[in-house]
Design a protein around this motif. Structure first.
Motif, PDB file in Angstrom:
ATOM      1  N   ALA A  62       0.834  -1.203   0.000  1.00 36.87           N
ATOM      2  CA  ALA A  62       0.000   0.000   0.000  1.00 36.87           C
ATOM      3  C   ALA A  62       0.870   1.254   0.000  1.00 36.87           C
ATOM      4  CB  ALA A  62      -0.935   0.001   1.204  1.00 36.87           C
ATOM      5  N   LEU A  63       1.961   1.221   0.774  1.00 40.29           N
ATOM      6  CA  LEU A  63       2.889   2.349   0.803  1.00 40.29           C
ATOM      7  C   LEU A  63       3.532   2.550  -0.571  1.00 40.29           C
ATOM      8  CD1 LEU A  63       4.554   1.627   4.246  1.00 40.29           C
ATOM      9  CD2 LEU A  63       2.979   3.502   3.732  1.00 40.29           C
ATOM     10  N   LEU A  64       3.901   1.444  -1.194  1.00 40.44           N
ATOM     11  CA  LEU A  64       4.509   1.497  -2.517  1.00 40.44           C
ATOM     12  C   LEU A  64       3.531   2.084  -3.532  1.00 40.44           C
ATOM     13  CD1 LEU A  64       6.656   0.910  -4.627  1.00 40.44           C
ATOM     14  CD2 LEU A  64       5.891  -1.465  -4.659  1.00 40.44           C
ATOM     15  N   ALA A  65       2.296   1.591  -3.516  1.00 41.06           N
ATOM     16  CA  ALA A  65       1.299   2.060  -4.482  1.00 41.06           C
ATOM     17  C   ALA A  65       1.035   3.554  -4.319  1.00 41.06           C
ATOM     18  CB  ALA A  65       0.000   1.270  -4.312  1.00 41.06           C
ATOM     19  N   ALA A  66       1.023   4.032  -3.062  1.00 44.88           N
ATOM     20  CA  ALA A  66       0.708   5.437  -2.806  1.00 44.88           C
ATOM     21  C   ALA A  66       1.834   6.363  -3.261  1.00 44.88           C
ATOM     22  CB  ALA A  66       0.426   5.644  -1.326  1.00 44.88           C
ATOM     23  N   ALA A  67       3.076   5.909  -3.169  1.00 44.13           N
ATOM     24  CA  ALA A  67       4.216   6.778  -3.492  1.00 44.13           C
ATOM     25  C   ALA A  67       4.736   6.596  -4.912  1.00 44.13           C
ATOM     26  CB  ALA A  67       5.360   6.536  -2.499  1.00 44.13           C
ATOM     27  N   ARG A  68       4.380   5.484  -5.541  1.00 43.41           N
ATOM     28  CA  ARG A  68       4.910   5.188  -6.876  1.00 43.41           C
ATOM     29  C   ARG A  68       4.432   6.247  -7.873  1.00 43.41           C
ATOM     30  NH1 ARG A  68       4.572  -0.691  -8.385  1.00 43.41           N
ATOM     31  NH2 ARG A  68       6.825  -0.758  -8.253  1.00 43.41           N
ATOM     32  N   GLY A  70       5.302   9.267  -7.950  1.00 42.61           N
ATOM     33  CA  GLY A  70       5.280  10.603  -7.386  1.00 42.61           C
ATOM     34  C   GLY A  70       6.548  11.394  -7.639  1.00 42.61           C
ATOM     35  N   ALA A  71       7.579  10.730  -8.162  1.00 42.25           N
ATOM     36  CA  ALA A  71       8.866  11.383  -8.421  1.00 42.25           C
ATOM     37  C   ALA A  71       9.376  12.121  -7.182  1.00 42.25           C
ATOM     38  CB  ALA A  71       8.772  12.340  -9.611  1.00 42.25           C
ATOM     39  N   TYR A  72       9.343  11.437  -6.045  1.00 43.05           N
ATOM     40  CA  TYR A  72       9.763  12.043  -4.780  1.00 43.05           C
ATOM     41  C   TYR A  72      11.269  11.932  -4.584  1.00 43.05           C
ATOM     42  CZ  TYR A  72       4.854  12.204  -3.599  1.00 43.05           C
ATOM     43  OH  TYR A  72       3.508  12.481  -3.605  1.00 43.05           O
ATOM     44  N   ASP A  73      11.831  12.926  -3.889  1.00 43.44           N
ATOM     45  CA  ASP A  73      13.229  12.872  -3.483  1.00 43.44           C
ATOM     46  C   ASP A  73      13.370  12.082  -2.191  1.00 43.44           C
ATOM     47  OD1 ASP A  73      14.488  14.685  -5.508  1.00 43.44           O
ATOM     48  OD2 ASP A  73      13.048  16.087  -4.644  1.00 43.44           O
ATOM     49  N   ALA A  74      12.341  12.151  -1.349  1.00 40.15           N
ATOM     50  CA  ALA A  74      12.355  11.426  -0.078  1.00 40.15           C
ATOM     51  C   ALA A  74      10.937  11.000   0.272  1.00 40.15           C
ATOM     52  CB  ALA A  74      12.924  12.302   1.040  1.00 40.15           C
ATOM     53  N   VAL A  75      10.829   9.852   0.926  1.00 35.39           N
ATOM     54  CA  VAL A  75       9.554   9.322   1.378  1.00 35.39           C
ATOM     55  C   VAL A  75       9.692   8.969   2.849  1.00 35.39           C
ATOM     56  CG1 VAL A  75       7.816   7.505   1.092  1.00 35.39           C
ATOM     57  CG2 VAL A  75       9.016   8.400  -0.922  1.00 35.39           C
ATOM     58  N   LEU A  76       8.905   9.626   3.693  1.00 37.57           N
ATOM     59  CA  LEU A  76       8.916   9.329   5.125  1.00 37.57           C
ATOM     60  C   LEU A  76       7.790   8.353   5.431  1.00 37.57           C
ATOM     61  CD1 LEU A  76       9.268  12.942   6.617  1.00 37.57           C
ATOM     62  CD2 LEU A  76      11.079  11.258   6.291  1.00 37.57           C
ATOM     63  N   ILE A  77       8.132   7.267   6.128  1.00 35.90           N
ATOM     64  CA  ILE A  77       7.124   6.300   6.553  1.00 35.90           C
ATOM     65  C   ILE A  77       7.228   6.120   8.064  1.00 35.90           C
ATOM     66  CG2 ILE A  77       7.222   5.082   4.333  1.00 35.90           C
ATOM     67  CD1 ILE A  77       8.711   2.796   5.912  1.00 35.90           C
ATOM     68  N   SER A  78       6.191   5.552   8.652  1.00 39.20           N
ATOM     69  CA  SER A  78       6.199   5.274  10.080  1.00 39.20           C
ATOM     70  C   SER A  78       7.076   4.067  10.372  1.00 39.20           C
ATOM     71  CB  SER A  78       4.765   4.999  10.558  1.00 39.20           C
ATOM     72  OG  SER A  78       4.791   4.501  11.881  1.00 39.20           O
ATOM     73  N   ALA A  79       8.051   4.230  11.267  1.00 42.79           N
ATOM     74  CA  ALA A  79       8.927   3.111  11.630  1.00 42.79           C
ATOM     75  C   ALA A  79       8.133   1.982  12.279  1.00 42.79           C
ATOM     76  CB  ALA A  79      10.034   3.592  12.562  1.00 42.79           C
ATOM     77  N   MET A  92       6.310  -7.838   3.090  1.00 41.73           N
ATOM     78  CA  MET A  92       7.252  -7.189   2.169  1.00 41.73           C
ATOM     79  C   MET A  92       8.457  -6.695   2.963  1.00 41.73           C
ATOM     80  SD  MET A  92       7.004  -3.658  -0.068  1.00 41.73           S
ATOM     81  CE  MET A  92       5.893  -4.178  -1.358  1.00 41.73           C
ATOM     82  N   PRO A  93       9.680  -7.004   2.503  1.00 39.43           N
ATOM     83  CA  PRO A  93      10.862  -6.477   3.183  1.00 39.43           C
ATOM     84  C   PRO A  93      11.024  -4.981   2.901  1.00 39.43           C
ATOM     85  CG  PRO A  93      11.433  -8.290   1.676  1.00 39.43           C
ATOM     86  CD  PRO A  93      10.025  -7.901   1.410  1.00 39.43           C
ATOM     87  N   PHE A  94      11.548  -4.263   3.895  1.00 41.72           N
ATOM     88  CA  PHE A  94      11.808  -2.833   3.735  1.00 41.72           C
ATOM     89  C   PHE A  94      12.676  -2.581   2.502  1.00 41.72           C
ATOM     90  CE2 PHE A  94      14.560   0.886   4.800  1.00 41.72           C
ATOM     91  CZ  PHE A  94      13.576   1.863   4.697  1.00 41.72           C
ATOM     92  N   ALA A  95      13.680  -3.457   2.283  1.00 45.90           N
ATOM     93  CA  ALA A  95      14.597  -3.286   1.150  1.00 45.90           C
ATOM     94  C   ALA A  95      13.854  -3.291  -0.186  1.00 45.90           C
ATOM     95  CB  ALA A  95      15.665  -4.379   1.167  1.00 45.90           C
ATOM     96  N   GLU A  96      12.748  -4.029  -0.261  1.00 40.17           N
ATOM     97  CA  GLU A  96      11.977  -4.080  -1.504  1.00 40.17           C
ATOM     98  C   GLU A  96      11.305  -2.729  -1.769  1.00 40.17           C
ATOM     99  OE1 GLU A  96       8.124  -6.450  -3.302  1.00 40.17           O
ATOM    100  OE2 GLU A  96       9.460  -7.531  -1.943  1.00 40.17           O
ATOM    101  N   LEU A  97      10.775  -2.111  -0.711  1.00 40.85           N
ATOM    102  CA  LEU A  97      10.172  -0.782  -0.854  1.00 40.85           C
ATOM    103  C   LEU A  97      11.237   0.234  -1.274  1.00 40.85           C
ATOM    104  CD1 LEU A  97       7.526   0.918  -0.440  1.00 40.85           C
ATOM    105  CD2 LEU A  97       8.446   1.475   1.815  1.00 40.85           C
ATOM    106  N   VAL A  98      12.392   0.164  -0.621  1.00 39.78           N
ATOM    107  CA  VAL A  98      13.499   1.066  -0.942  1.00 39.78           C
ATOM    108  C   VAL A  98      13.895   0.928  -2.411  1.00 39.78           C
ATOM    109  CG1 VAL A  98      15.948   1.539  -0.517  1.00 39.78           C
ATOM    110  CG2 VAL A  98      14.391   1.179   1.406  1.00 39.78           C
ATOM    111  N   ALA A 100      12.117  -0.301  -4.927  1.00 37.11           N
ATOM    112  CA  ALA A 100      11.034   0.062  -5.839  1.00 37.11           C
ATOM    113  C   ALA A 100      10.862   1.569  -5.947  1.00 37.11           C
ATOM    114  CB  ALA A 100       9.728  -0.595  -5.390  1.00 37.11           C
ATOM    115  N   LEU A 101      11.163   2.297  -4.874  1.00 39.51           N
ATOM    116  CA  LEU A 101      10.985   3.752  -4.878  1.00 39.51           C
ATOM    117  C   LEU A 101      12.272   4.511  -5.212  1.00 39.51           C
ATOM    118  CD1 LEU A 101       8.572   4.307  -1.856  1.00 39.51           C
ATOM    119  CD2 LEU A 101       8.034   4.237  -4.306  1.00 39.51           C
ATOM    120  N   SER A 102      13.372   3.771  -5.434  1.00 38.84           N
ATOM    121  CA  SER A 102      14.638   4.397  -5.794  1.00 38.84           C
ATOM    122  C   SER A 102      14.435   5.249  -7.053  1.00 38.84           C
ATOM    123  CB  SER A 102      15.669   3.295  -6.048  1.00 38.84           C
ATOM    124  OG  SER A 102      16.902   3.859  -6.400  1.00 38.84           O
ATOM    125  N   PRO A 103      15.075   6.421  -7.135  1.00 38.96           N
ATOM    126  CA  PRO A 103      16.148   6.940  -6.297  1.00 38.96           C
ATOM    127  C   PRO A 103      15.696   7.724  -5.062  1.00 38.96           C
ATOM    128  CG  PRO A 103      15.830   8.396  -8.128  1.00 38.96           C
ATOM    129  CD  PRO A 103      14.832   7.267  -8.291  1.00 38.96           C
TER     130      PRO A 103
END
Length: 119
Positions: A62-68, A70-79, A92-98, A100-103
């Motif tokens: 859900a986090l990935l879908a919401a930010a994908r 968006g061409a963001y420089d940074a994405v803040l999520i709740s730890a 989903m591993p955190f590394a997968e989100l990282v 997918a949303l790179s750079p």
């Protein structure tokens, strides 16, 4: 003050739907201080439904879908959305989100309001 300027930077603040209206005025204040554009994304929870509104139970997908896109420089999520093994509630591993949303830089924050102020 020691507020860093982030002119032209695009930042996404992802949270549950309940807290999004709370973070909106904080985001506006942070924008004024930093020059960044901050989008507060109230992410619906497809796994548990609309009644579960806390950021800590948001699935990685859900986090990935919401930010994908968006061409963001940074994405803040709740730890709190990550378990001790660095996985979201949907496994989903955190590394997968990282990846997918790179750079974009994905930053888990324990206190999203403080993270906004620390930008």
């Amino acid at each position: 003050g020691g507020v860093s300027r982030l002119d032209g930077r695009r930042i996404a603040l992802q949270t549950g739907t309940r807290m999004a209206p709370v973070f909106a005025p904080l985001a506006r204040a942070a924008e004024a201080q930093t020059g960044a554009r901050i989008d507060v994304l109230g992410v619906p929870n497809p796994m548990f439904g609309d009644t579960v509104t806390t950021a800590g139970l948001l699935p990685g997908a859900a986090l990935l879908a919401a930010a994908r896109g968006g061409a963001y420089d940074a994405v803040l999520i709740s730890a709190e959305s990550l378990n001790d093994h660095g996985r979201f509630v949907d496994d989903m591993p955190f590394a997968e989100l990282v990846g997918a949303l790179s750079p974009a830089h994905v930053l888990p924050a324990h206190e999203l309001a403080a993270a906004l102020e620390a930008l």
